[in-house]
Design a protein around this motif. Structure first.
Motif, PDB file in Angstrom:
ATOM      1  N   VAL A  12       2.343 -10.090   5.554  1.00  0.00           N
ATOM      2  CA  VAL A  12       2.715  -8.965   6.416  1.00  0.00           C
ATOM      3  C   VAL A  12       1.451  -8.289   6.932  1.00  0.00           C
ATOM      4  CG1 VAL A  12       3.907  -6.750   6.516  1.00  0.00           C
ATOM      5  CG2 VAL A  12       4.889  -8.623   5.196  1.00  0.00           C
ATOM      6  N   ALA A  13       0.429  -8.204   6.080  1.00  0.00           N
ATOM      7  CA  ALA A  13      -0.832  -7.579   6.515  1.00  0.00           C
ATOM      8  C   ALA A  13      -1.452  -8.360   7.673  1.00  0.00           C
ATOM      9  CB  ALA A  13      -1.812  -7.512   5.341  1.00  0.00           C
ATOM     10  N   ASP A  14      -1.408  -9.709   7.609  1.00  0.00           N
ATOM     11  CA  ASP A  14      -1.890 -10.528   8.728  1.00  0.00           C
ATOM     12  C   ASP A  14      -1.115 -10.215  10.001  1.00  0.00           C
ATOM     13  OD1 ASP A  14      -3.758 -11.805   7.192  1.00  0.00           O
ATOM     14  OD2 ASP A  14      -2.607 -13.643   6.928  1.00  0.00           O
ATOM     15  N   THR A  15       0.202 -10.082   9.842  1.00  0.00           N
ATOM     16  CA  THR A  15       1.064  -9.821  10.997  1.00  0.00           C
ATOM     17  C   THR A  15       0.749  -8.466  11.614  1.00  0.00           C
ATOM     18  OG1 THR A  15       2.806 -11.128   9.952  1.00  0.00           O
ATOM     19  CG2 THR A  15       3.464  -9.715  11.772  1.00  0.00           C
ATOM     20  N   ALA A  62       7.098  -3.403   2.728  1.00  0.00           N
ATOM     21  CA  ALA A  62       6.598  -4.779   2.768  1.00  0.00           C
ATOM     22  C   ALA A  62       5.104  -4.824   2.489  1.00  0.00           C
ATOM     23  CB  ALA A  62       6.904  -5.397   4.131  1.00  0.00           C
ATOM     24  N   LEU A  63       4.352  -3.874   3.045  1.00  0.00           N
ATOM     25  CA  LEU A  63       2.910  -3.835   2.796  1.00  0.00           C
ATOM     26  C   LEU A  63       2.609  -3.426   1.363  1.00  0.00           C
ATOM     27  CD1 LEU A  63       1.748  -2.219   6.152  1.00  0.00           C
ATOM     28  CD2 LEU A  63       1.226  -4.525   5.377  1.00  0.00           C
ATOM     29  N   THR A  71      -1.085  -3.307  -0.409  1.00  0.00           N
ATOM     30  CA  THR A  71      -1.880  -2.637   0.615  1.00  0.00           C
ATOM     31  C   THR A  71      -1.007  -1.631   1.350  1.00  0.00           C
ATOM     32  OG1 THR A  71      -3.412  -3.004   2.469  1.00  0.00           O
ATOM     33  CG2 THR A  71      -1.438  -4.379   2.408  1.00  0.00           C
ATOM     34  N   SER A  72      -1.522  -1.062   2.416  1.00  0.00           N
ATOM     35  CA  SER A  72      -0.790  -0.075   3.205  1.00  0.00           C
ATOM     36  C   SER A  72      -1.203  -0.196   4.661  1.00  0.00           C
ATOM     37  CB  SER A  72      -1.096   1.347   2.711  1.00  0.00           C
ATOM     38  OG  SER A  72      -2.458   1.671   2.963  1.00  0.00           O
TER      39      SER A  72
END
Length: 329
Positions: free
Chosen positions: A214-217, A250-251, A256-257
């Protein structure tokens, strides 16, 4: 298929501009594509715009992906390759197979059934799959039948004429039916070099970095939103077709955030702007969403231990020349 003004209005309704499409490389959310197609379809009165686009599509435009699929020794291996590599083209989508009435049913699932306009993408994708199959079975091949979502309507005959096959409606997903005996059809003309390609080769050849988290997205959509001028959490969530709280959860599950992802993104962009552009520090601060340039300066010092000005000056210093290299007089 329609005027630029119609397309521009559709893009604006989805929060996208031609500038974004021209200047940014990355994944465009499927939901955004669906909205654009639905707006154009309504403007031109074409219920099956997606299918017409899929029918007119040039499969070779997929580049290395097309070479990989069309380099397979048999049709069944080509379908398997397309299933495995599809996430490189359409993250979150899948090609599924099942048996029905003695035939193989090849279905396309975009996971967007709740998004208005998804059927244009789903129908178009099935017609694109037909292009790949015709490479093995010949230009005159047609599916045994096509399955579409939705109810029957008066213009369905036009679609049957376009596709050259009967259409069944009311399906859960768009699909095509193929004779089982055709699956083992050998490749009559393997694409040069396609047989040597491995799926691991494709990301580099296609210039893609697969979105693995999700962080990549979020990072990818920040690049899109930077051009649009909205890198807020709400703006990115809209691009993902989720609510801000869903994105936060999700993050958080990945440790992460949004604030952390955006800080990494801002640091990377700030370094590049300072090194590769003539933008002023105040302009860079504004581009990255800082209302006060001093806030940007403090953030940059926290990231690098330097002020933006010192970082830019250090990058402009002429490197020392090695021994034996004469300075130009």
């Amino acid at each position: 298929m329609t005027s630029p003004s119609v397309v521009d209005r559709a893009l604006r309704s989805a929060g996208v501009s031609r500038k974004v499409l021209r200047e940014v490389s990355g994944f465009m959310p499927y939901a955004i594509e669906a909205i654009v197609l639905e707006k154009v379809a309504r403007a031109v009165g074409d219920r099956h715009l997606g299918a017409r686009l899929g029918h007119a599509f040039d499969y070779s435009a997929y580049g290395p992906y097309a070479d990989y699929v069309l380099g397979a020794p048999t049709l069944v291996s080509a379908l398997f390759r397309s299933q495995q590599a599809l996430p490189l083209l359409h993250p979150g989508s899948s090609i599924q197979t099942s048996a029905q009435d003695g035939k193989i049913l090849i279905s396309f699932c975009s996971s967007l059934s709740s998004v208005v306009g998804h059927r244009h993408l789903d129908e178009g994708a099935i017609l694109v799959v037909c292009h790949a199959i015709r490479h093995f079975l010949g230009d005159d091949w047609a599916p045994e039948w096509i399955e579409l979502t939705g109810a029957p309507h008066a213009r369905l005959h036009d679609m049957e004429t376009l596709i050259g096959a009967p259409i069944r409606t009311g399906a859960d997903m768009s699909a095509l039916a193929l004779r089982m005996e055709d699956l083992m059809r050998p490749n009559p003309q393997p694409v040069v070099g396609g047989a040597r390609l491995l799926i691991d080769d494709l990301p580099a050849l296609m210039g893609l970095s697969p979105l693995r988290s999700v962080a990549d997205t979020v990072d990818n959509f920040l690049r899109l939103q930077l051009i649009a001028g909205d890198t807020s959490e709400d703006g990115v969530a809209r691009m993902l077709s989720v609510g801000p709280r869903t994105l936060q959860r999700a993050l958080r599950a990945e440790g992460t955030s949004f604030r952390e992802v955006k800080a990494r993104f801002n640091e990377e962009r700030a370094r590049k702007y300072l090194s590769d552009s003539d933008l002023s520090i105040d302009q860079i601060a504004g581009l990255l969403g800082y209302e006060e340039p001093n806030s940007f300066r403090r953030a940059f010092r926290n990231w690098t231990g330097q002020s933006p000005g010192a970082y830019r000056d250090a990058g402009k210093k002429v490197p020392a020349l090695g021994p034996g290299v004469a300075r130009a007089q």
